[in-house]
Design a protein around this motif. Structure first.
Motif, PDB file in Angstrom:
ATOM      1  N   ALA A 243       0.452  -1.484   0.147  1.00 32.21           N
ATOM      2  CA  ALA A 243      -0.291  -0.258   0.273  1.00 32.21           C
ATOM      3  C   ALA A 243       0.498   1.522   0.154  1.00 32.21           C
ATOM      4  CB  ALA A 243      -1.337  -0.167   1.005  1.00 32.21           C
ATOM      5  N   GLN A 244       1.278   1.971  -1.111  1.00 34.91           N
ATOM      6  CA  GLN A 244       1.534   3.316  -1.003  1.00 34.91           C
ATOM      7  C   GLN A 244       3.252   2.507  -1.095  1.00 34.91           C
ATOM      8  OE1 GLN A 244       0.729   5.808  -3.283  1.00 34.91           O
ATOM      9  NE2 GLN A 244      -1.262   5.426  -3.218  1.00 34.91           N
ATOM     10  N   GLY A 245       3.662   1.122  -0.877  1.00 31.60           N
ATOM     11  CA  GLY A 245       5.197   1.388  -0.426  1.00 31.60           C
ATOM     12  C   GLY A 245       5.539   0.476   1.224  1.00 31.60           C
ATOM     13  N   ALA A 246       4.020   0.702   2.183  1.00 35.47           N
ATOM     14  CA  ALA A 246       3.870  -0.123   2.920  1.00 35.47           C
ATOM     15  C   ALA A 246       3.206  -1.236   2.685  1.00 35.47           C
ATOM     16  CB  ALA A 246       2.784   0.862   4.165  1.00 35.47           C
ATOM     17  N   GLU A 247       4.482  -2.655   3.763  1.00 37.77           N
ATOM     18  CA  GLU A 247       3.308  -3.422   3.195  1.00 37.77           C
ATOM     19  C   GLU A 247       2.950  -3.757   4.784  1.00 37.77           C
ATOM     20  OE1 GLU A 247       6.062  -7.122   1.944  1.00 37.77           O
ATOM     21  OE2 GLU A 247       5.358  -7.182   3.734  1.00 37.77           O
ATOM     22  N   VAL A 248       1.581  -4.134   4.141  1.00 44.26           N
ATOM     23  CA  VAL A 248       0.234  -4.598   5.418  1.00 44.26           C
ATOM     24  C   VAL A 248       0.574  -6.313   4.558  1.00 44.26           C
ATOM     25  CG1 VAL A 248       0.078  -2.102   5.802  1.00 44.26           C
ATOM     26  CG2 VAL A 248      -1.350  -4.160   3.813  1.00 44.26           C
ATOM     27  N   ARG A 249      -0.496  -6.764   6.278  1.00 45.86           N
ATOM     28  CA  ARG A 249      -1.047  -7.719   5.978  1.00 45.86           C
ATOM     29  C   ARG A 249      -2.691  -7.865   5.681  1.00 45.86           C
ATOM     30  NH1 ARG A 249       3.236 -12.127   6.049  1.00 45.86           N
ATOM     31  NH2 ARG A 249       4.703 -11.394   5.608  1.00 45.86           N
ATOM     32  N   VAL A 250      -3.912  -8.248   4.772  1.00 43.03           N
ATOM     33  CA  VAL A 250      -4.898  -8.339   5.628  1.00 43.03           C
ATOM     34  C   VAL A 250      -5.161  -9.990   5.184  1.00 43.03           C
ATOM     35  CG1 VAL A 250      -6.609  -7.563   4.301  1.00 43.03           C
ATOM     36  CG2 VAL A 250      -5.031  -5.863   3.857  1.00 43.03           C
ATOM     37  N   PRO A 251      -6.137 -10.719   6.149  1.00 46.37           N
ATOM     38  CA  PRO A 251      -6.303 -12.270   5.963  1.00 46.37           C
ATOM     39  C   PRO A 251      -7.365 -11.726   4.302  1.00 46.37           C
ATOM     40  CG  PRO A 251      -7.302 -10.979   8.372  1.00 46.37           C
ATOM     41  CD  PRO A 251      -6.085  -9.935   7.407  1.00 46.37           C
ATOM     42  N   ALA A 252      -7.217 -13.070   3.987  1.00 50.23           N
ATOM     43  CA  ALA A 252      -7.533 -13.848   2.439  1.00 50.23           C
ATOM     44  C   ALA A 252      -9.155 -13.600   2.259  1.00 50.23           C
ATOM     45  CB  ALA A 252      -6.741 -14.970   2.094  1.00 50.23           C
ATOM     46  N   ALA A 253      -9.557 -13.861   3.875  1.00 48.49           N
ATOM     47  CA  ALA A 253     -11.111 -13.694   3.758  1.00 48.49           C
ATOM     48  C   ALA A 253     -11.712 -12.745   3.536  1.00 48.49           C
ATOM     49  CB  ALA A 253     -11.148 -14.483   4.877  1.00 48.49           C
ATOM     50  N   ARG A 254     -10.937 -11.430   4.274  1.00 52.61           N
ATOM     51  CA  ARG A 254     -11.534 -10.922   3.973  1.00 52.61           C
ATOM     52  C   ARG A 254     -10.845  -9.800   2.365  1.00 52.61           C
ATOM     53  NH1 ARG A 254     -13.483  -8.465   8.321  1.00 52.61           N
ATOM     54  NH2 ARG A 254     -13.132  -6.600   8.157  1.00 52.61           N
ATOM     55  N   ALA A 255     -10.661  -9.978   1.882  1.00 53.70           N
ATOM     56  CA  ALA A 255     -10.237  -9.802   0.576  1.00 53.70           C
ATOM     57  C   ALA A 255     -11.729  -9.961  -1.054  1.00 53.70           C
ATOM     58  CB  ALA A 255      -9.150 -10.686  -0.067  1.00 53.70           C
TER      59      ALA A 255
ATOM     60  N   ALA B 210      -7.552  -8.210  10.097  1.00 57.87           N
ATOM     61  CA  ALA B 210      -8.273  -8.751  10.697  1.00 57.87           C
ATOM     62  C   ALA B 210      -9.327  -7.217  10.472  1.00 57.87           C
ATOM     63  CB  ALA B 210      -8.483  -9.531  12.101  1.00 57.87           C
ATOM     64  N   HIS B 211      -8.846  -5.911  10.479  1.00 56.59           N
ATOM     65  CA  HIS B 211     -10.000  -5.024  10.632  1.00 56.59           C
ATOM     66  C   HIS B 211     -10.131  -4.111   8.877  1.00 56.59           C
ATOM     67  CE1 HIS B 211      -9.335  -4.071  15.023  1.00 56.59           C
ATOM     68  NE2 HIS B 211     -10.547  -4.880  15.023  1.00 56.59           N
ATOM     69  N   ALA B 212      -8.784  -4.534   8.455  1.00 52.40           N
ATOM     70  CA  ALA B 212      -9.428  -3.979   6.857  1.00 52.40           C
ATOM     71  C   ALA B 212      -9.502  -4.177   5.896  1.00 52.40           C
ATOM     72  CB  ALA B 212      -7.595  -3.801   6.059  1.00 52.40           C
ATOM     73  N   PHE B 213     -10.586  -4.569   5.018  1.00 55.34           N
ATOM     74  CA  PHE B 213     -10.874  -5.201   3.794  1.00 55.34           C
ATOM     75  C   PHE B 213     -10.227  -4.903   2.198  1.00 55.34           C
ATOM     76  CE2 PHE B 213     -13.514  -1.230   5.086  1.00 55.34           C
ATOM     77  CZ  PHE B 213     -13.970  -0.569   3.859  1.00 55.34           C
ATOM     78  N   LEU B 214     -10.366  -5.646   1.689  1.00 59.07           N
ATOM     79  CA  LEU B 214     -10.328  -5.555  -0.271  1.00 59.07           C
ATOM     80  C   LEU B 214     -10.622  -5.318  -1.184  1.00 59.07           C
ATOM     81  CD1 LEU B 214      -6.708  -7.120   0.113  1.00 59.07           C
ATOM     82  CD2 LEU B 214      -7.045  -5.231   0.659  1.00 59.07           C
ATOM     83  N   LEU B 215     -10.981  -3.981  -1.596  1.00 59.42           N
ATOM     84  CA  LEU B 215     -11.889  -4.278  -2.767  1.00 59.42           C
ATOM     85  C   LEU B 215     -11.035  -3.911  -4.299  1.00 59.42           C
ATOM     86  CD1 LEU B 215     -14.032  -0.967  -1.245  1.00 59.42           C
ATOM     87  CD2 LEU B 215     -14.799  -3.590  -1.403  1.00 59.42           C
TER      88      LEU B 215
END
Lengths: 267, 386, 293
Positions: free
Chosen positions: B270-282, B365-370
C-alpha cells in the motif's frame, strides 16, 4: 429618532387603511341612500331619513321580479358550472393525458377575455344561428355557465392540488376500493373548495351585467334593472338590495371563518 | 444477484406469515430504469431495511410491493400467491407513508378504524382501543391529525396500518420528518413493536444509522440494484463495494497491490508500506486493490514507536476536531493523501495537536480489500443523515 | 405472464386516458360551443356585408373594409378604451401595492380580517356601487367642493361626466383584481430575505427595490393583466360616470350591437381582442414571465 422609526414602520399600514377606507366610501353611500327619502324623483341626493325603502323593497315595478330572475339564473348557473367545472378540475389534476395543455388554454382564455367580447360573440352566434328571437332566460343561463366554468375549475383545481395524492393511495392501501377512496377521502377533503367555487360562481352570475346585456332579449335581471333605472330615475330600493347583498355576503364570510376557527380550536 | 436474507429469529413469532419474494422485478419510467431486475427474498417475520440514497429505487420497490406502482417486468409473490397485479386494496400489505398521509378530515379513531371498516368489520371499538394502547396513544381518539405532534402522528400511522394484521408492513422513510432525538426514541419503539407483533417489516430509508439500529437484514440499493445485503455488522465490517464502504459510515481507501500470499494472509503493497490482510476479507480480488480501513480502526502512536501491527508509515496531523466522545484527526500521508482517524476520548493520552507526527497503524483483521476498478468516491456525500 | 406484463400497463393508460376525457368532455364541449365557436362566428360576422340589417339578414361578403371603417370612425373610443384602462391599471397598482404589502407583512393577526375587508365592498352589485360614485362625484357633492377649494378643479368645473370620473370608477371597481394577486405573491416571500437585505447594508428603500419588488413581480404581472383586460372592454363606468366625450370602445361595441349594426360591432370586438392579445404578449415577453400562462 425613535419617532422616525415608528412612522416609517407604520406608514405603509396607514396608507393601507386609507385605501381600505376609500373602498368602503361607496358602501357607506349605498347604506345611507337606502334610508333616503328623495325630494323629487329626479334628484339622486340625500334629503330625509326614512324606513319606507326597507319596508317596501318591492315598491318599484319590476325590481323584485328582476331579483327573482337573477336568483333563478344564479342558482342554475352555479349548479351547472360547479358540476362541469369540478369534473374538469379532477381530470386536470388527477389524470395524465395528452391534450392537457390545450384543455388548460381553453379554461384560461375566458378569464382573460374582455366580457364585452364574450357577450358580443355569443350574441353573434345566436343571431347567426337564427336564435335572435329566442334570447332570454336560457341564453343568459348558457352564457353564465360558460363564464363561471373557468373560475370553478381554477378554484377546485387549487384545492385538489393542495391535497396530498398519497391520501388516496393510503385509503387504497387500507382496503378502500377506488370509489370508496373517492367518497370517503377525496370528496370530503375537496368539498370546501367546491363550496367556495359554487359561492364564487353565484356571485359572478348574480352580478354580471355586460355579458347578460348582450344576450338577455326581454328578460330583466337585477343588474339589467339597475342599468335601466339609471337611464331614467333611480329608485332608492336598489340601495336596499345593495345593502342587503353586502350584509348577507359579509355574514356568510364571517360565519365560515368562525366555523373554521372553531374547528381548529377543538384541541 | 440472487440474494436471500438469513432467516431471522422473529420468524417463529408469526406462523401464518409467509416470505415475500421479488423476482426479476423491474420498473421503468420512460427511459429511466428505477428498479433493475431485482431478486430478493424477505423472510417472514424479519425486520428488513432497504437502504440507499434518494433515487436509488428503494421507494419504487416498496410501492410495487404495496400495489401503488405496476412493475414493468417481474413479479411479486407473498408465499404462494402472485400479487404482482393485485389492486392495493386486495393485498395483505399495509404501508406507513412518508409524512404519514393521515386523513386530515377524520379523527384519530376513524383513521385507525379506516381499514377495518373497509373490510366490513362492525365491531371496531375493541381493536382500535387495543391498537392505540400498543402505540401508547390512549385518550387521543377524538382528536384530528393536525392537533398531534409529529411523533404522535407517526404512531397513528403505524396503528392505522397494523390494526389490519398485514402479512407485510411497509415503512417508507417513517422517521424522516422527526427531529434527531425523537427519531432515536421511535427507532427503539418501532423495533419493540415489530418484535411484539411479529409482522414482516420492510423499511425504506436513506439513513444508515436508522437502518443499522433497527433492521435484522439490510439491503443497500444503488442505481436500481442491490449492492450488498447482510446483517448490519457484516455490511459495516466487510463492505464488498466502495459504494457500501463509503455510504455506510466512512472509509479510508488507499491504493494498493496484492504482492503475494503468506498463509491465511495476503501481502499488500500500500503506497510502499507492506501490510497483511486476511485472505477471507479480500472479497476475492487480486492485483490492483483498494485497501480499506475504517477511521476508528486506525491506531495512532507517537512517531518512533514502531507499532506491532500493520503500519502505513508516518503522517502529519493537519486537522483536529474534538467532538466530545471522540477526537477526529485528519492525517496527511507521505503520498499526499488525507486519511481520517477517530480516537475514543478514554483519557489514556492527551489529545494530539495539529503538526504532530504520528505512526499510522491498523490490525489486518479490521481492513478489507476492494476491486481497484471501482470509484473510490462512490457513495461519498450521499449519506444525507446527520 | 409475459404477455400480461406487456399488455396491462398500456391498458391501464388507455383506461385512464378515457376517464380523463369523460370528465373533461361536458365542460370542454360547453366552452367550445359557447366560447370558441362564438369567437369564430364573431370574426365571420365582422366580415359580413355592412349594408345588411336584422330584417333583411346579412350576407357574407368578406368585407375586410369593415375593419378600416370601424377603426377610422371610432379611433377616439378605441384610444380612450386603452388609455383609460392603462391609467386605471397604473392607479390600481399604486394604491393596491401598499395595501397588499401591509396585509402580507404588517397586519399580523388582522391579516384575515383585512383580506375580508378588501373583498367586502365588492359584494354589492357592480352597478349599485358605480351609481354611488355618481353621487360622490356629483357637482354639488363633497369631493368636488374640496377639489374646488384646493384649486384642483376650476370654479365652474365638474368631475362627473369627465374622463377623471371614468378612470376613478374603473380604478375603484377593479382594485381587488390587483390587490389579491399582489397579496398572493407577496405572502409567499420569505420575510427573512428582506431582513437579510437589511443585514447586508440595504436601506429599506433599496431592500424593497432589490428584493421585495422583484420577488413580487408575478403578482404585479397577474394583477395588472387582471385589471387591464376587463377595464379595456368595460362600458358601465363610461356610461354612468362619463358623457359623450368619454365613450370607450366597449360603449361603441354595445351600442352598435343594440342598433343592429352587427358587422361594425363585430369588427370592433375582434380589433379589441387582437390588440389586447398583442399588448399582453408583448408585456409578458418584456416582463419575462411566460410561465404565468
Amino acid at each position: 429618532m425613535r419617532l422616525g422609526r415608528w412612522v416609517s414602520d407604520h406608514a405603509v399600514l396607514a396608507v393601507a387603511l386609507a385605501v381600505l377606507a376609500y373602498t368602503f366610501l361607496p358602501i357607506v353611500i349605498v347604506v345611507l341612500m337606502s334610508f333616503n327619502q328623495p325630494a323629487s324623483r329626479a334628484a339622486y341626493t340625500f334629503d330625509a331619513f326614512t324606513l319606507n325603502n326597507w319596508k317596501n323593497p318591492c315598491g318599484p315595478e319590476g325590481l323584485c321580479s328582476s331579483l327573482v330572475t337573477s336568483i333563478q339564473i344564479g342558482v342554475l348557473a352555479t349548479v351547472g358550472a360547479t358540476l362541469l367545472g369540478t369534473l374538469m378540475a379532477f381530470a386536470l389534476v388527477r389524470q395524465r393525458f395528452r391534450g392537457r395543455s390545450l384543455a388548460n388554454v381553453l379554461i384560461f382564455l375566458p378569464m382573460a377575455s374582455p366580457e364585452v367580447v364574450m357577450g358580443a360573440s355569443l350574441l353573434a352566434l345566436f343571431v347567426a344561428g337564427g336564435l335572435g328571437g329566442l334570447l332570454g332566460f336560457w341564453t343568459i343561463l348558457i352564457a353564465h355557465i360558460m363564464f363561471c366554468l373557468s373560475f370553478v375549475v381554477v378554484t377546485v383545481r387549487a384545492r385538489l392540488q393542495g391535497m396530498d395524492s398519497r391520501l388516496e393511495q393510503a385509503a387504497m392501501d387500507l382496503y378502500a376500493t377506488e370509489s370508496q377512496a373517492f367518497w370517503k377521502v377525496t370528496f370530503p377533503i375537496v368539498f370546501p373548495g367546491i363550496l367556495s367555487a359554487a359561492l364564487l360562481a353565484f356571485a359572478l352570475s348574480f352580478d354580471d351585467f355586460i355579458i347578460t346585456n348582450f344576450n338577455s332579449g326581454q328578460t330583466v335581471t337585477f343588474p339589467m334593472y339597475v342599468w335601466g333605472a339609471a337611464q331614467r330615475d333611480i329608485p332608492m330600493q336598489i340601495n336596499v338590495v345593495g345593502t342587503a347583498m353586502f350584509v348577507v355576503a359579509v355574514a356568510i364570510v364571517f360565519l365560515s371563518e368562525m366555523l373554521r376557527r372553531r374547528r381548529e380550536r377543538v384541541r | 444477484m440472487s440474494t436471500v436474507a438469513p432467516s431471522a429469529d422473529a420468524a417463529e413469532h408469526s406462523t401464518r406469515s409467509e416470505d415475500l419474494r421479488l423476482s426479476a422485478l423491474t420498473k421503468q419510467f420512460g427511459d429511466f430504469t428505477a428498479v433493475d431486475s431485482l431478486d430478493l427474498t424477505i423472510p417472514a417475520g424479519s425486520f428488513f431495511a432497504l437502504l440507499g440514497p434518494s433515487g436509488c429505487g428503494k421507494t419504487t420497490t416498496l410501492r410495487m410491493v404495496a400495489g401503488l406502482e405496476i412493475p414493468t417486468q417481474g413479479d411479486v409473490r407473498l408465499g404462494a400467491d402472485d400479487i404482482t397485479w393485485a389492486k392495493p386494496y386486495r393485498r395483505p400489505v399495509n404501508t406507513v407513508f412518508q409524512n404519514y398521509a393521515l386523513f386530515p378530515h377524520l379523527t384519530i379513531y376513524e383513521n385507525v378504524a379506516f381499514g377495518l371498516r373497509r373490510k366490513g368489520r362492525k365491531d371496531v371499538a375493541e381493536p382500535v382501543r387495543e391498537m392505540l394502547g400498543l402505540v401508547e396513544l390512549e385518550g387521543f381518539e377524538g382528536r384530528k391529525p393536525n392537533e398531534l405532534s409529529g411523533g404522535q402522528q407517526q404512531r397513528v400511522a403505524l396503528a392505522r396500518a397494523l390494526i389490519n394484521h398485514p402479512q407485510v408492513l411497509l415503512l417508507d422513510e417513517p422517521l424522516g420528518a422527526l427531529d434527531l432525538k425523537l427519531r432515536r426514541q421511535m427507532q427503539i419503539e418501532l423495533k419493540r413493536i415489530q418484535v411484539e407483533v411479529g409482522v414482516t417489516f420492510v423499511h425504506v430509508t436513506h439513513d444508515q444509522e436508522e437502518a443499522m439500529t433497527m433492521a435484522d437484514t439490510i439491503a443497500v440499493m444503488h442505481g436500481g440494484r442491490i449492492e450488498q445485503m447482510g446483517s448490519p455488522g457484516e455490511l459495516y465490517e466487510n463492505p464488498r463495494t466502495t459504494f457500501v464502504a463509503n455510504f455506510l459510515g466512512q472509509s479510508n481507501l488507499v491504493t494498493g497491490r496484492v504482492t503475494g500470499r503468506d498463509g491465511e494472509d495476503l501481502k499488500v503493497d500500500a503506497q510502499g508500506a507492506e501490510v497483511r490482510v486476511p485472505a477471507a476479507r479480500a472479497n476475492g480480488v487480486d492485483g490492483d486493490v483498494w485497501l480499506g480501513v475504517r477511521p476508528e480502526k486506525i491506531v495512532l502512536t507517537p512517531a518512533g514507536n514502531r507499532p506491532d501491527r500493520n503500519s502505513l508509515g508516518r503522517a502529519e496531523i493537519v486537522d483536529v476536531s474534538f467532538v466530545g466522545v471522540s477526537t477526529q484527526y485528519m492525517l496527511r500521508m507521505p503520498w499526499r493523501q488525507d486519511l481520517m482517524a477517530f480516537e475514543q476520548n478514554t483519557g489514556a493520552r492527551a489529545v494530539l495537536k495539529r503538526g504532530d507526527v504520528v505512526e499510522v497503524g491498523f490490525a489486518g483483521a479490521h481492513a478489507f480489500l476492494l476491486d481497484h476498478d471501482q470509484d473510490a468516491r462512490a457513495g461519498v456525500d450521499q449519506d444525507l443523515s446527520l | 405472464m409475459t404477455a400480461q406484463t406487456v399488455v396491462t400497463p398500456a391498458a391501464g393508460r388507455q383506461r385512464r386516458w378515457n376517464t380523463a376525457w369523460l370528465l373533461l368532455l361536458p365542460g370542454g364541449l360547453w366552452l367550445t360551443a359557447f366560447f370558441v365557436v362564438p369567437l369564430f362566428q364573431l370574426v365571420a360576422t365582422s366580415l359580413y356585408d355592412p349594408s345588411g340589417s336584422e330584417e333583411l339578414g346579412y350576407a357574407m361578403t368578406w368585407s375586410w373594409s369593415n375593419y378600416g371603417d370601424a377603426i377610422d370612425f371610432y379611433t377616439g373610443p378605441l384610444v380612450r378604451g386603452f388609455g383609460y384602462a392603462a391609467v386605471a391599471t397604473l392607479l390600481c397598482l399604486v394604491i393596491g401595492y401598499p395595501l397588499a404589502y401591509a396585509i402580507a407583512f404588517k397586519a399580523g393577526r388582522w391579516k384575515n380580517l383585512m383580506l375580508i375587508l378588501v373583498i367586502a365592498p365588492f359584494f354589492t352589485s357592480f352597478l349599485v356601487r358605480t351609481l354611488a360614485w355618481k353621487l360622490i362625484l356629483s357637482d354639488n357633492g363633497f369631493v368636488v367642493g374640496v377639489a374646488k377649494t384646493l384649486g384642483l378643479v376650476a370654479d365652474d368645473g365638474r368631475l362627473l361626466a369627465t374622463g377623471v370620473a371614468v378612470v376613478a370608477g374603473l380604478t375603484y371597481n377593479f382594485l381587488p383584481f390587483m390587490v389579491l394577486p399582489l397579496y398572493a405573491s407577496l405572502e409567499k416571500i420569505d420575510h427573512r430575505l428582506i431582513e437579510a437585505a437589511g443585514d447586508l447594508y440595504a436601506s429599506p428603500v433599496q431592500g424593497f427595490r432589490r428584493v421585495t419588488l422583484p420577488l413580487s413581480m408575478p403578482g404585479v404581472i397577474a394583477g395588472t393583466l387582471l385589471t387591464f383586460i376587463p377595464s379595456t372592454g368595460d362600458f358601465i363606468n363610461a356610461q354612468l360616470l362619463g358623457d359623450t366625450t368619454t365613450t370607450m370602445i366597449g360603449n361603441v361595441i354595445q351600442s352598435r350591437f343594440e342598433v343592429g349594426d352587427y358587422p361594425a360591432a363585430a369588427a370592433l370586438s375582434v380589433t379589441l381582442m387582437v390588440l389586447i392579445v398583442i399588448l399582453v404578449s408583448v408585456y409578458i415577453r418584456r416582463a419575462g414571465t411566460e410561465e404565468l400562462l
